[in-house]
Design a protein around this motif. Structure first.
Motif, short mmCIF file in Angstrom:
data_model
loop_
_atom_site.label_atom_id
_atom_site.label_comp_id
_atom_site.label_asym_id
_atom_site.label_seq_id
_atom_site.Cartn_x
_atom_site.Cartn_y
_atom_site.Cartn_z
N ASP A 206 34.14 53.32 39.36
CA ASP A 206 32.78 53.76 38.96
C ASP A 206 33.18 53.00 37.60
O ASP A 206 32.29 52.80 36.62
N THR A 207 34.18 53.14 36.55
CA THR A 207 34.84 53.19 35.25
C THR A 207 34.47 51.37 35.17
O THR A 207 34.69 51.12 34.84
N TYR A 208 35.44 50.93 36.47
CA TYR A 208 35.29 49.27 36.49
C TYR A 208 34.63 48.62 36.46
O TYR A 208 34.48 48.01 35.26
N SER A 209 33.48 49.61 37.42
CA SER A 209 31.70 49.02 37.24
C SER A 209 31.59 48.67 35.74
O SER A 209 30.22 48.24 35.64
N LYS A 210 31.09 49.93 35.52
CA LYS A 210 31.31 49.97 33.76
C LYS A 210 31.23 49.09 32.97
O LYS A 210 30.90 48.63 32.19
N LYS A 211 32.89 49.42 33.04
CA LYS A 211 33.30 48.35 31.99
C LYS A 211 32.94 46.45 32.37
O LYS A 211 32.70 45.96 31.52
N THR A 212 33.04 46.52 32.89
CA THR A 212 32.86 44.84 33.82
C THR A 212 31.95 44.49 34.03
O THR A 212 32.03 43.38 34.24
N GLY A 213 30.89 45.37 34.80
CA GLY A 213 30.14 44.79 35.34
C GLY A 213 29.77 44.06 36.71
O GLY A 213 28.67 43.69 37.30
N ARG A 214 30.86 44.52 37.20
CA ARG A 214 31.58 43.76 38.55
C ARG A 214 30.83 45.10 39.50
O ARG A 214 31.80 46.18 38.76
#
Length: 183
Positions: free
Chosen positions: A44-52
């Motif tokens: 979730d954190t990665y998705s929020k930071k990168t939009g991926r």
């Protein structure tokens, strides 16, 4: 769903293990929270930071729950809490192994070799799944050497270090290794 609900027993924890969820009767604090902390929150954190969004290599034949979920959502989930793509979802594991062999696709060494068994089924000679390396769910069903014994005895020093680190993690004064041994 720990003990079932109005929908029945789908996803219910087996009765012989329910005592572990009652923290009054055990010294261990047992839950699924490690999956949230180690897998879901970082995604979730990665998705929020990168939009991926993640590509996940699960197949629907891994469990009844995954098959049911895949049949409702299909390959790509755009409008869920966690948008994701699971492009292998419709392939049975044996077909993936066959495809890997036919197309000469290299696979990670922990899976061993992809080959046919005596009955002609496509199999892997090493690890069958590579989810969380220290997840204890289902370990009691494995023959020996189980996943932790294989990690501890691995030729790979990193595997041995990960195992020793995980076995020493404490929860309410109980190490992960002590909790697994209790189970």
């Amino acid at each position: 769903l720990l003990r079932g609900d109005e929908r029945g027993k789908f996803g219910m924890l087996a009765k012989k293990w329910q005592y572990l969820a009652d923290t009054k009767s055990t010294k261990e604090d047992i839950s699924e929270q490690c999956c949230d902390v180690l897998k879901k929150e970082p995604l979730d954190t990665y998705s929020k930071k990168t939009g991926r969004q993640p590509f996940i290599g699960i197949t629907q034949d891994e469990s009844f729950k995954r098959e049911n979920q895949y049949n409702h959502t299909g390959c790509n989930i755009y409008d869920g809490h966690r948008p994701k793509s699971q492009p292998l979802g419709f392939w049975p594991k044996e077909e993936i192994i066959r495809f890997v062999v036919e197309k000469d696709i290299p696979i990670c060494s922990v899976y061993g070799e992809a080959k046919r068994d005596l009955q002609g089924n496509w199999i892997l000679t090493g690890e069958q799944r590579t989810g969380c390396i220290v997840c204890g769910f289902g370990c009691h069903l494995e023959s020996e050497p189980n996943r932790f014994q294989r990690l501890r005895d691995s030729d790979n020093e990193s595997h041995r270090k990960i195992c020793e680190f995980a076995m020493g993690i404490k929860n309410n004064g109980v190490t992960y290794e002590e909790a697994l041994n209790d189970c």
